[in-house]
Write a protein that holds these residues in place. Structure first.
Motif, PDB file in Angstrom:
ATOM      1  N   GLY A  65      -4.715  -2.955   1.229  1.00  0.00           N
ATOM      2  CA  GLY A  65      -5.938  -3.740   1.384  1.00  0.00           C
ATOM      3  C   GLY A  65      -7.019  -3.198   0.480  1.00  0.00           C
ATOM      4  O   GLY A  65      -6.851  -2.155  -0.160  1.00  0.00           O
TER       5      GLY A  65
ATOM      6  N   LEU B 114       5.558  -1.281  -2.120  1.00  0.00           N
ATOM      7  CA  LEU B 114       4.803  -2.124  -3.060  1.00  0.00           C
ATOM      8  C   LEU B 114       3.387  -1.596  -3.198  1.00  0.00           C
ATOM      9  O   LEU B 114       2.751  -1.241  -2.201  1.00  0.00           O
ATOM     10  CB  LEU B 114       4.752  -3.567  -2.522  1.00  0.00           C
TER      11      LEU B 114
ATOM     12  N   ASN C 129      -7.299  -3.493   7.354  1.00  0.00           N
ATOM     13  CA  ASN C 129      -8.420  -4.098   8.081  1.00  0.00           C
ATOM     14  C   ASN C 129      -9.045  -5.285   7.356  1.00  0.00           C
ATOM     15  O   ASN C 129      -8.987  -5.330   6.135  1.00  0.00           O
ATOM     16  CB  ASN C 129      -9.490  -3.031   8.332  1.00  0.00           C
TER      17      ASN C 129
ATOM     18  N   GLY D 211       0.852  -1.196   0.000  1.00  0.00           N
ATOM     19  CA  GLY D 211       0.000   0.000   0.000  1.00  0.00           C
ATOM     20  C   GLY D 211       0.884   1.241   0.000  1.00  0.00           C
ATOM     21  O   GLY D 211       0.533   2.281   0.570  1.00  0.00           O
TER      22      GLY D 211
HETATM   23  P1  NAX Z   1      -5.369   3.880   1.098  1.00  0.00           P
HETATM   24  O1  NAX Z   1      -6.597   3.417   0.390  1.00  0.00           O
HETATM   25  O2  NAX Z   1      -4.965   5.301   0.997  1.00  0.00           O
HETATM   26  O3  NAX Z   1      -4.125   2.997   0.595  1.00  0.00           O
HETATM   27  C1  NAX Z   1      -4.185   1.622   0.448  1.00  0.00           C
HETATM   28  C2  NAX Z   1      -3.222   1.266  -0.661  1.00  0.00           C
HETATM   29  O4  NAX Z   1      -3.129  -0.163  -0.704  1.00  0.00           O
HETATM   30  C3  NAX Z   1      -3.656   1.730  -2.037  1.00  0.00           C
HETATM   31  O5  NAX Z   1      -2.620   2.473  -2.655  1.00  0.00           O
HETATM   32  C4  NAX Z   1      -3.939   0.426  -2.776  1.00  0.00           C
HETATM   33  O6  NAX Z   1      -3.681   0.518  -4.167  1.00  0.00           O
HETATM   34  C5  NAX Z   1      -2.985  -0.517  -2.053  1.00  0.00           C
HETATM   35  N1  NAX Z   1      -3.269  -1.939  -2.229  1.00  0.00           N
HETATM   36  C6  NAX Z   1      -4.472  -2.560  -2.355  1.00  0.00           C
HETATM   37  N2  NAX Z   1      -4.286  -3.876  -2.520  1.00  0.00           N
HETATM   38  C7  NAX Z   1      -2.962  -4.104  -2.468  1.00  0.00           C
HETATM   39  C8  NAX Z   1      -2.163  -5.261  -2.584  1.00  0.00           C
HETATM   40  N3  NAX Z   1      -2.712  -6.466  -2.808  1.00  0.00           N
HETATM   41  N4  NAX Z   1      -0.824  -5.138  -2.525  1.00  0.00           N
HETATM   42  C9  NAX Z   1      -0.250  -3.932  -2.317  1.00  0.00           C
HETATM   43  N5  NAX Z   1      -0.958  -2.791  -2.216  1.00  0.00           N
HETATM   44  C10 NAX Z   1      -2.297  -2.876  -2.281  1.00  0.00           C
HETATM   45  O7  NAX Z   1      -5.551   3.409   2.597  1.00  0.00           O
HETATM   46  P2  NAX Z   1      -4.809   3.952   3.898  1.00  0.00           P
HETATM   47  O8  NAX Z   1      -5.560   5.120   4.423  1.00  0.00           O
HETATM   48  O9  NAX Z   1      -3.366   4.076   3.624  1.00  0.00           O
HETATM   49  O10 NAX Z   1      -5.123   2.744   4.907  1.00  0.00           O
HETATM   50  C11 NAX Z   1      -4.521   1.479   4.748  1.00  0.00           C
HETATM   51  C12 NAX Z   1      -5.258   0.446   5.581  1.00  0.00           C
HETATM   52  O11 NAX Z   1      -5.154   0.768   6.961  1.00  0.00           O
HETATM   53  C13 NAX Z   1      -6.753   0.339   5.294  1.00  0.00           C
HETATM   54  O12 NAX Z   1      -7.099  -1.046   5.193  1.00  0.00           O
HETATM   55  C14 NAX Z   1      -7.410   0.924   6.553  1.00  0.00           C
HETATM   56  O13 NAX Z   1      -8.674   0.362   6.799  1.00  0.00           O
HETATM   57  C15 NAX Z   1      -6.400   0.507   7.593  1.00  0.00           C
HETATM   58  N6  NAX Z   1      -6.419   1.247   8.866  1.00  0.00           N
HETATM   59  C16 NAX Z   1      -6.211   0.534   9.985  1.00  0.00           C
HETATM   60  C17 NAX Z   1      -6.062   1.141  11.209  1.00  0.00           C
HETATM   61  C18 NAX Z   1      -5.751   0.330  12.427  1.00  0.00           C
HETATM   62  O14 NAX Z   1      -5.708   0.914  13.520  1.00  0.00           O
HETATM   63  N7  NAX Z   1      -5.541  -0.985  12.346  1.00  0.00           N
HETATM   64  C19 NAX Z   1      -6.234   2.605  11.356  1.00  0.00           C
HETATM   65  C20 NAX Z   1      -5.954   3.341  10.097  1.00  0.00           C
HETATM   66  C21 NAX Z   1      -6.523   2.691   8.856  1.00  0.00           C
HETATM   67  O15 NAX Z   1      -7.867   3.039   8.721  1.00  0.00           O
END
Ligand code: NAX
Length: 369
Positions: A89, A40, A131, A10
């Motif tokens: 994700g 990546l 998540n 991501g």
């Molecule tokens: P974004 O949507 O800005 O970025 C996610 C990135 O992951 C995108 O660039 C997408 O192209 C990429 N991606 C998707 N599938 C992929 C794969 N198979 N291989 C590599 N990259 C891939 O999300 P962002 O705000 O950066 O959040 C990332 C994740 O953190 C989300 O799932 C979000 O729900 C989760 N969170 C979890 C938190 C926690 O406390 N555990 C809090 C923050 C956040 O909400």
């Protein structure tokens, strides 16, 4: 010494954008540890990823950053990885059921597990942020069976820090207004180092159990119980009728528990984007407490999503859950046995554990389809 190989999935997303500078300035793995970053993302995000790589170059991060690889090639990104930060994700789309989201992300985590198993360092340390974070850890552990389970963790530090931030806000307002009414000169503002005994139990969802029952503040040179600074038991979620026990986890309207659970939604509503700066900071804290030579072994108890296998708190085994841990030198951690659960926390945690078990069953079912 060879640089530490750190993969961030991501890499073109918003959390990565806030996290990369913290790593590149030596604030995560220690100022003396050189890092080689592997960013990546998936092919549709390749242009955005290339833009991030340009910005990294333009930022002249010279101290801790040895190099950066921005790639959509999973094998290249994971080869030799010693630390994996899994942000990538599938986002929730309008009309999508929570269970569909779990299924989609289980597929991604299955692949990440296979990559870790085959290409990463056998002692790779993992933090899952995407998540459903705890359930994703479980899927990883199935598909990376050689990786020690203790190496797989998930982020609950953001929830933990949100709770501490709210406690500090309340405590400082009370201490300042008390000092004004006493006519005292000035009062020392409490910081995060002046709070101990906080814990988030359970899932990173609305069922999480923020627990302040053992919290103490460091005031005037000594540790004092939370209620001597914040006597509002209703806001704290402590029952008035049960001294030392309480109603923690009830999440009544306007309570701290409710505010912690809904903080992510509040940020999203205000920013029209989910938490990124605070999430990146929490990841940095999670990793530095665990892995940096300066901090590991010296940090207080923190909340981490970890395996429940062998936990001393009586939480069902076979899942990953947020629990209190202490990080020890050399990149290890242990459950913090100093925490004892009140009956109310245990009752609310049971509901969160049921949710985690349901998520696990759903993820496994979706993977079989
Ligand atoms: P974004 O949507 O800005 O970025 C996610 C990135 O992951 C995108 O660039 C997408 O192209 C990429 N991606 C998707 N599938 C992929 C794969 N198979 N291989 C590599 N990259 C891939 O999300 P962002 O705000 O950066 O959040 C990332 C994740 O953190 C989300 O799932 C979000 O729900 C989760 N969170 C979890 C938190 C926690 O406390 N555990 C809090 C923050 C956040 O909400």
């Amino acid at each position: 010494m060879a640089p530490l190989r750190v993969v961030i999935t991501g890499g073109a997303g918003q959390i990565a954008y806030s996290l990369i500078p913290l790593i590149a300035r030596g604030l995560v793995f220690g100022p003396d540890v050189k890092v080689h970053l592997r960013l990546l993302d998936i092919p549709p995000a390749a242009n955005a990823l290339a833009g991030v790589a340009m910005e990294v170059q333009d930022s002249l991060f010279s101290t801790a950053l040895e190099g950066v690889l921005a790639t959509t090639n999973e094998v290249e990104a994971f080869t030799g990885a010693q630390v994996a930060i899994l942000l990538g994700g599938f986002p929730r789309r309008p009309g999508m059921e929570r269970w569909d989201l779990i299924g989609k992300n289980a597929g991604i985590m299955k692949r990440m597990g296979e990559l870790l198993e085959t290409y990463a360092s056998p002692n790779c340390k993992v933090v899952v942020v995407a998540n459903p974070a705890q359930t994703n850890c479980y899927i990883l552990s199935i598909y990376a069976p050689s990786l020690p389970r203790k190496n797989i963790t998930s982020l609950s530090r953001l929830d933990h820090d949100r709770m501490i931030g709210m406690l500090l806000h309340e405590a400082n307002s009370r201490l300042i207004s008390a000092s004004v009414s006493n006519g005292s000169e000035c009062v020392r503002r409490l910081t995060a180092a002046d709070v101990r005994g906080a814990c988030i139990w359970g899932n990173h969802s609305n069922s999480q159990v923020p627990d302040v029952s053992a919290v103490e503040f460091f005031v005037d040179g000594r540790w004092v119980p939370i209620e001597s600074v914040i006597p509002d038991r209703t806001w704290l979620g402590l029952s008035n009728s049960l001294p030392g026990g309480g109603n923690i986890g009830a999440g009544t309207e306007g309570s701290l528990v409710e505010a912690v659970r809904k903080r992510g939604a509040a940020v999203l509503a205000a920013r029209k984007l989910s938490s990124a700066m605070s999430a990146a900071n929490a990841i940095a804290e999670h990793l530095s407490d665990w892995l940096s030579p300066e901090k590991s072994g010296h940090s207080p108890a923190v909340s981490m999503g970890v395996t429940t296998d062998g936990n001393p708190f009586g939480v069902s085994e076979g899942i990953f859950s947020s629990l209190p841990v202490r990080c020890t030198l050399g990149g290890d951690w242990n459950y913090d046995e100093g925490f004892s659960m009140t009956d109310d926390v245990r009752r609310h945690l049971e509901a969160s554990v049921v949710e985690l078990e349901d998520e696990k069953a759903t993820a496994l079912e979706m993977l079989e389809k």
